[in-house]
Motif scaffolding. Structure first.
Motif, PDB file in Angstrom:
ATOM      1  N   GLN A  34       7.536 -13.005  -8.904  1.00 41.31           N
ATOM      2  CA  GLN A  34       7.064 -13.001  -7.519  1.00 41.31           C
ATOM      3  C   GLN A  34       5.997 -11.927  -7.314  1.00 41.31           C
ATOM      4  N   LEU A  35       5.150 -12.169  -6.344  1.00 40.70           N
ATOM      5  CA  LEU A  35       4.125 -11.202  -5.992  1.00 40.70           C
ATOM      6  C   LEU A  35       4.748 -10.011  -5.265  1.00 40.70           C
ATOM      7  N   VAL A  36       4.381  -8.804  -5.701  1.00 41.33           N
ATOM      8  CA  VAL A  36       4.763  -7.591  -4.990  1.00 41.33           C
ATOM      9  C   VAL A  36       3.685  -7.236  -3.977  1.00 41.33           C
ATOM     10  N   GLU A  37       2.458  -7.075  -4.472  1.00 47.21           N
ATOM     11  CA  GLU A  37       1.342  -6.788  -3.578  1.00 47.21           C
ATOM     12  C   GLU A  37       0.033  -7.090  -4.301  1.00 47.21           C
ATOM     13  N   ARG A  38      -0.981  -7.473  -3.519  1.00 47.38           N
ATOM     14  CA  ARG A  38      -2.284  -7.820  -4.088  1.00 47.38           C
ATOM     15  C   ARG A  38      -3.396  -7.334  -3.181  1.00 47.38           C
ATOM     16  N   HIS A  39      -4.476  -6.857  -3.812  1.00 47.47           N
ATOM     17  CA  HIS A  39      -5.684  -6.504  -3.064  1.00 47.47           C
ATOM     18  C   HIS A  39      -6.898  -6.902  -3.884  1.00 47.47           C
ATOM     19  N   SER A  40      -7.886  -7.450  -3.233  1.00 44.94           N
ATOM     20  CA  SER A  40      -9.194  -7.672  -3.840  1.00 44.94           C
ATOM     21  C   SER A  40     -10.133  -6.567  -3.365  1.00 44.94           C
ATOM     22  N   SER A  41     -11.293  -6.477  -4.019  1.00 43.27           N
ATOM     23  CA  SER A  41     -12.311  -5.525  -3.576  1.00 43.27           C
ATOM     24  C   SER A  41     -13.572  -6.302  -3.236  1.00 43.27           C
ATOM     25  N   ALA A  42     -14.615  -5.598  -2.851  1.00 41.67           N
ATOM     26  CA  ALA A  42     -15.870  -6.269  -2.499  1.00 41.67           C
ATOM     27  C   ALA A  42     -16.455  -7.038  -3.675  1.00 41.67           C
TER      28      ALA A  42
END
Length: 309
Positions: A34-42
């Protein structure tokens, strides 16, 4: 945050990815499927695949100096986790990718993670890829990790891959495949540690397809107790290219290491070399360190750490 992290989870992330808390920039952290946390950048976009479990990571042309983290941790007994992660690195990039998997298993059931990673490296891009595997827990259940790494490198792309297996992995089959275009350069370093009755097989197939492409494969391993390792590299030169495979292994106890060299020239201008050295720690190395005040066990451990670092 979809899944909370326990102290065990945080310890695993620190071990495999040197992460303390949530990293900055682009990252995707996965736990027990399962996904815990995700972030993309510019410049780096991470999105969920539509056809398979896993993610697509797209890195824009000209991106430089950024790092993306994609570690996986497994703590659920009996889980078999499979992910397909694809990296699209456009032209003229210079980026670092940090991956890896840590398994904590206190049960009598096997826990397994199979990560299939595919990299498309654009022209003139440089990628550094760091992957660590680690297992822990007092249970008798196996901790299984079977990574597949596929790399396609376009003209003048370069890639440094550091693939490391730390302690605690019961069994692993590691498959690494690469295709290199003209002027592409791959430096592939694999470090393996096995102990107890663990088994590890490393298969590599590197195809040098373009003129002036080159690969350097460095395998360093330590096999302790009754563990077994097989190193099976194949480098195929299809152009005016250079390939060098180096295998160095230390055996301790009743362990067994087998190195099966494979070099295949399909061009008269291919220059391919394979070297292998397997043996125990030299006694004079231990004696020299013992004169500095170390015990025999401490001297042996220091030699092993220097060898694998």
């Amino acid at each position: 945050m979809a899944v909370d992290l326990s102290p065990i989870d945080e310890s695993l992330l620190a071990e495999i990815a040197n992460i303390h808390g949530m990293p900055k920039g682009a990252f995707n952290i996965r736990k027990d499927g399962q996904l815990v946390e995700r972030h993309s950048s510019a410049n780096i976009e991470i999105s969920t695949k539509s056809d398979n479990p896993g993610i697509d990571i797209r890195i824009k042309a000209g991106t430089k100096g950024e790092t993306v983290y994609i570690p996986v941790i497994v703590t659920q007994a009996g889980l078999k986790d499979v992910v397909y992660n694809t990296f699209y690195i456009e032209d003229d990039c210079d980026v670092t990718i940090v991956a890896g998997c840590g398994i904590h298993n206190e049960s009598h059931q096997a826990s397994e993670h199979d990560g299939i990673h595919t990299f498309y490296c654009g022209k003139n891009s440089h990628v550094k890829y760091v992957e660590k595997h680690y297992g822990e827990g007092t249970g008798t259940g196996e901790r299984i990790l079977n990574p597949v790494t596929n790399v396609v490198m376009e003209e003048n792309a370069s890639c440094e891959m550091e693939l490391t297996q730390l302690r605690g992995v019961s069994s692993t089959v590691r498959d690494t495949n690469a295709e290199l275009g003209a002027g592409a350069k791959l430096v592939l370093t694999e470090k393996l540690l096995t102990h107890d009755d663990q088994v590890a097989t490393s298969n590599m197939k590197i195809e040098l397809k373009g003129d002036d492409s080159s690969v350097q494969v460095i395998s360093r391993s330590v096999a302790q107790d009754n563990s077994k390792q097989v190193f099976n590299p194949l480098v195929i030169g299809e152009a005016a290219c250079r390939g060098h495979v180096q295998c160095d292994a230390i055996i301790m106890g009743k362990a067994k290491v087998t190195a099966i060299p494979g070099i295949e020239a399909a061009s008269e201008d291919a220059q391919l070399i394979h070297e292998a050295a397997i043996g125990k720690i030299a006694g004079d190395q231990i004696v020299k360190l013992m004169t500095l005040g170390l015990t025999e066990e401490e001297a042996e451990q220091e030699i092993l750490e220097d060898f694998l670092n």
